[in-house]
Scaffold this motif. Structure first.
Motif, PDB file in Angstrom:
ATOM      1  N   LEU A  21      34.651  35.803  30.116  1.00 35.12           N
ATOM      2  CA  LEU A  21      35.738  36.606  31.058  1.00 35.12           C
ATOM      3  C   LEU A  21      35.116  36.987  32.361  1.00 35.12           C
ATOM      4  N   THR A  22      35.882  36.711  33.618  1.00 28.43           N
ATOM      5  CA  THR A  22      35.563  37.041  34.693  1.00 28.43           C
ATOM      6  C   THR A  22      36.169  38.186  35.199  1.00 28.43           C
ATOM      7  N   GLY A  23      35.724  39.283  35.550  1.00 29.81           N
ATOM      8  CA  GLY A  23      36.438  40.446  35.958  1.00 29.81           C
ATOM      9  C   GLY A  23      36.647  40.451  37.502  1.00 29.81           C
ATOM     10  N   PRO A  24      37.500  41.594  37.806  1.00 28.64           N
ATOM     11  CA  PRO A  24      37.803  41.717  39.050  1.00 28.64           C
ATOM     12  C   PRO A  24      36.519  41.387  40.471  1.00 28.64           C
ATOM     13  N   ASP A  25      35.507  41.925  39.802  1.00 27.91           N
ATOM     14  CA  ASP A  25      34.389  42.007  40.904  1.00 27.91           C
ATOM     15  C   ASP A  25      33.619  40.662  40.694  1.00 27.91           C
ATOM     16  N   GLY A  26      34.008  39.785  39.762  1.00 30.62           N
ATOM     17  CA  GLY A  26      33.497  38.424  39.755  1.00 30.62           C
ATOM     18  C   GLY A  26      32.490  38.164  38.837  1.00 30.62           C
TER      19      GLY A  26
ATOM     20  N   VAL B  65      46.559  46.801  28.802  1.00 30.19           N
ATOM     21  CA  VAL B  65      46.136  45.608  29.233  1.00 30.19           C
ATOM     22  C   VAL B  65      44.841  45.418  30.198  1.00 30.19           C
ATOM     23  N   VAL B  66      44.121  44.663  30.065  1.00 32.36           N
ATOM     24  CA  VAL B  66      42.919  44.703  30.840  1.00 32.36           C
ATOM     25  C   VAL B  66      43.023  43.607  32.042  1.00 32.36           C
ATOM     26  N   LEU B  67      43.570  44.021  33.293  1.00 32.28           N
ATOM     27  CA  LEU B  67      43.696  43.557  34.600  1.00 32.28           C
ATOM     28  C   LEU B  67      42.809  42.690  35.139  1.00 32.28           C
ATOM     29  N   GLY B  68      43.205  41.863  36.258  1.00 33.60           N
ATOM     30  CA  GLY B  68      42.403  41.346  36.964  1.00 33.60           C
ATOM     31  C   GLY B  68      41.106  40.721  36.168  1.00 33.60           C
ATOM     32  N   THR B  69      41.222  40.091  35.067  1.00 33.58           N
ATOM     33  CA  THR B  69      40.213  39.627  34.123  1.00 33.58           C
ATOM     34  C   THR B  69      40.639  38.112  33.773  1.00 33.58           C
ATOM     35  N   ALA B  70      39.904  37.316  34.032  1.00 34.24           N
ATOM     36  CA  ALA B  70      40.525  35.848  33.632  1.00 34.24           C
ATOM     37  C   ALA B  70      39.498  35.215  32.776  1.00 34.24           C
ATOM     38  N   LEU B  71      40.036  34.562  31.555  1.00 34.13           N
ATOM     39  CA  LEU B  71      39.239  33.703  30.765  1.00 34.13           C
ATOM     40  C   LEU B  71      38.800  32.477  31.568  1.00 34.13           C
TER      41      LEU B  71
ATOM     42  N   THR C 126      35.478  42.158  19.203  1.00 33.22           N
ATOM     43  CA  THR C 126      36.935  42.490  18.981  1.00 33.22           C
ATOM     44  C   THR C 126      37.440  41.582  17.814  1.00 33.22           C
ATOM     45  N   GLU C 127      38.468  41.964  17.389  1.00 28.76           N
ATOM     46  CA  GLU C 127      39.126  40.841  16.146  1.00 28.76           C
ATOM     47  C   GLU C 127      39.902  39.806  16.969  1.00 28.76           C
ATOM     48  N   VAL C 128      40.751  40.081  17.905  1.00 26.05           N
ATOM     49  CA  VAL C 128      41.692  39.050  18.535  1.00 26.05           C
ATOM     50  C   VAL C 128      41.326  39.318  19.985  1.00 26.05           C
ATOM     51  N   ILE C 129      41.352  38.160  20.698  1.00 21.72           N
ATOM     52  CA  ILE C 129      41.236  38.131  22.155  1.00 21.72           C
ATOM     53  C   ILE C 129      42.710  37.489  22.459  1.00 21.72           C
ATOM     54  N   VAL C 130      43.650  37.966  23.240  1.00 25.00           N
ATOM     55  CA  VAL C 130      44.851  37.527  23.653  1.00 25.00           C
ATOM     56  C   VAL C 130      44.712  37.388  25.067  1.00 25.00           C
ATOM     57  N   VAL C 131      44.765  35.909  25.544  1.00 22.20           N
ATOM     58  CA  VAL C 131      44.690  35.671  27.278  1.00 22.20           C
ATOM     59  C   VAL C 131      46.115  35.616  27.579  1.00 22.20           C
ATOM     60  N   GLY C 132      46.311  36.425  28.609  1.00 16.50           N
ATOM     61  CA  GLY C 132      47.497  36.388  29.329  1.00 16.50           C
ATOM     62  C   GLY C 132      48.525  37.506  28.891  1.00 16.50           C
ATOM     63  N   ALA C 133      48.980  38.358  29.771  1.00 17.72           N
ATOM     64  CA  ALA C 133      49.835  39.342  29.658  1.00 17.72           C
ATOM     65  C   ALA C 133      51.248  39.163  29.996  1.00 17.72           C
TER      66      ALA C 133
END
Ligand SMILES: Cc1cc2nc3c(=O)[nH]c(=O)nc-3n(C[C@H](O)[C@H](O)[C@H](O)COP(=O)(O)OP(=O)(O)OC[C@H]3O[C@@H](n4cnc5c(N)ncnc54)[C@H](O)[C@@H]3O)c2cc1C
Length: 543
Positions: free
Chosen positions: A153-158, A133-139, A8-15
């Motif tokens: 990025l770690t998704g909800p399923d790990g 917003v892509v929820l449950g996804t942590a940098l 993508t062009e920009v990753i924004v971490v945190g909603a």
């Protein structure tokens, strides 16, 4: 749930408010962005509930102010209590009665809306603009390269995946994982060693017309504020002043610390603990205290990141600066960060502006954050939570903040008087009560159309101000605007909106000249010489 692309062009971490505002701005500019949020849902608490006048102007530009105004309310008067008896009322913001209208300030008063509702409305606006917003996804980590940044990025399923982007923005709050990953130090201090409890709860039989204060409550001052958009009240209770009865709890507030608690009582954030605190310190019976929606304990802290940028990574919002809640500055300053960065990313990524434009983000925002931190810390230390002592002034409204000494500011008009509006300042609003003409897209030949009374809807396709009645309506949108006040409008590059305005409030407030109004509503260039325009606009990628 939306599946994220790998590029993508920009990753924004945190909603939080910062990430959502930035995502809205990028979406309306057509910049592909990925907004990830580690939690499974948006933040549920009322925390930052005061939207300052400048923030309302930003929300008007982003297209969500009507919803914010419909959902919120003006600040109620404070009412103090002692021994079950009301003692007196005062205003936290402004003076008694409505604020006098000013044609240059359309929204003069702070507006109350619980933070969770502000975030919900930003999220709705983001969806309208085609974002998500892509929820449950942590940098969990990142690597930088000369041409890109790669985020793990770690998704909800790990499962972990890598996404690459041109830039990454840390909007991940006070404990920012990104800030640590890129090694930017954050220096700060505790503003107050006493812990505080903040919670949202239902209360029966308490008047919703006032913000109730028990300044001399046993165990420490306590406040209950009726929250618009809900039937709940926001509780704020200070601890550790004279040995309250409540016992230890987890301190889960970001930016809070667990140190320095010797001989101090810790707030209990369980629903029973919250209700016990209110019942022990007020005349309200425990039977009147209902559901607790959210609770958190924290120690007010102030902190500032050493830099707001490391390579392709930018820090914004609480990831860059932490405030005491006094003065209601944290959320507002965070939203202004996003608003400053969004258009610069847009100009670089969509219009080919030189990447040097992005250097101005830190140069403009870091001094502002330092100033605002000084205000909120001083308000915290001076105010206290006692009747009449907790009062805010005009400096908290953020209308006077600007970039006069910033790298994008060019003031080229000689001999200005001391009180003249200058490049770098917020471009004020004004009714279009003089003669205005122009076009929403000047095209290569420029946009001068026949002058006529502003506010008419009949300017037609040849240009004109359409049905605009205020300058802010001309500024609204992702574009750069050029105002020719009391002079001819020169030819402008495609995409720049240009208007000639003669007389009226605009000429009185701006003075004669040519003004470049940045997409974030600040005066970039102020000049008398049309030859100054091309070079300035070129720096913004407009040729
Ligand atoms: C008691 C209290 C009262 C306040 N009152 C006011 C007020 O009246 N006015 C005001 O202006 N401000 C106020 N504030 C401050 C305001 O709440 C914050 O400044 C604001 O929330 C900052 O927004 P943010 O988006 O930068 O960070 P946050 O709101 O903290 O959002 C960060 C988001 O990033 C997510 N995240 C974190 N790490 C990761 C990761 N690794 N990957 C993905 N996502 C991640 C988090 O889950 C969170 O959703 C108050 C704060 C407190 C504590």
């Amino acid at each position: 749930m939306t599946h994220a692309p790998t590029r993508t062009e920009v990753i924004v971490v945190g909603a939080g408010p910062t990430g959502l505002t930035l995502a809205c701005d990028l979406a309306r500019r057509g910049v592909p962005a990925l907004l990830v949020e580690q939690a499974g849902a948006l933040f549920p608490g009322s925390r930052g509930k005061g939207l300052q006048p400048r923030t309302q102007e930003v929300f008007e530009d982003l297209g969500l102010l009507a919803a914010v105004h419909a959902a919120g309310r003006p600040y109620p008067r404070m009412l103090s209590w002692e021994d079950g008896e009301p003692q007196g009322e005062w205003d936290l913001v402004g003076g008694p009665g409505p604020v006098a209208p000013d044609p240059t300030v359309p929204f003069p008063s702070v507006w109350m809306l619980p933070q969770w509702r502000t975030q919900e409305l930003l999220h709705e606006r983001l969806r309208e603009l085609g974002g998500e917003v892509v929820l449950g996804t942590a940098l969990s980590g990142l690597d930088q390269y000369p041409d890109r940044v790669e985020a793990r990025l770690t998704g909800p399923d790990g499962t972990e995946r890598t996404v690459s982007a041109r830039y990454l923005v840390a909007a991940d709050g006070g404990r920012s994982t990104v800030r640590r990953a890129v090694g930017i130090p954050m220096a700060g201090e505790q503003v107050d060693p006493r812990p505080a409890l903040v919670a949202d709860l239902e209360i029966d039989g308490l008047d919703r017309g006032n913000w109730h204060v028990w300044p001399k409550a046993p165990g420490g001052p306590l406040l209950l504020c009726p929250l618009p958009s809900t039937t709940a009240f926001q509780l704020f209770a200070q601890f550790g002043t004279e040995g309250g009865a409540e016992a230890g709890a987890e301190n889960d507030a970001k930016g809070g610390t667990k140190g320095g608690t010797e001989n101090r009582t810790e707030p209990d954030t369980s629903p029973e603990g919250v209700r016990r605190t209110v019942a022990a310190r007020t005349h309200l019976p425990e039977s009147a205290l209902g559901r607790v929606h959210w609770a958190s304990a924290f120690r007010p802290r102030t902190a500032l990141a050493e830099r707001f940028r490391e390579g392709r990574v930018f820090l914004a919002g609480d990831a860059a600066h932490l405030h005491s809640p006094a003065g209601g500055q944290g959320l507002n300053t965070s939203i202004q960060d996003a608003y400053n960065l969004g258009w610069k990313l847009g100009q670089v990524l969509r219009h080919g502006a030189d990447e040097a434009l992005l250097d101005s983000y830190e140069e403009e925002r870091l001094p502002i954050a330092a100033d605002v931190l000084e205000i909120s810390t001083r308000l915290h230390r001076a105010g206290g939570v006692r009747a009449g002592g907790l009062r805010r002034g005009p400096r908290t409204e953020q209308l006077g903040l600007g970039y006069e000494d910033g790298p994008l500011t060019v003031e080229a008009r000689p001999g200005l008087t001391e009180d003249a509006l200058r490049a770098g300042e917020r471009a004020p609003d004004a009714p279009l009560d003089g003669a205005a003409s122009g076009t929403a897209d000047s095209g290569p030949a420029g946009g001068a159309a026949a002058s006529g009374p502003a506010g008419t809807a009949d300017s037609g396709p040849a240009g004109g101000t359409g049905s605009a009645r205020r300058l802010f309506e001309l500024f609204r949108g992702p574009h750069v605007t050029v105002l020719a006040v009391g002079r001819d409008l020169p030819g402008l590059p495609t995409g720049v909106h240009g208007y000639r305005i003669d007389g009226g409030v605009t000429e009185r407030v701006y003075g004669p000249g040519l003004f470049v109004v940045r997409p974030d509503g600040y005066l970039g260039l102020a000049t008398h010489d049309p030859a100054d325009l091309p070079g300035y606009l070129d720096r913004l990628g407009l040729r």
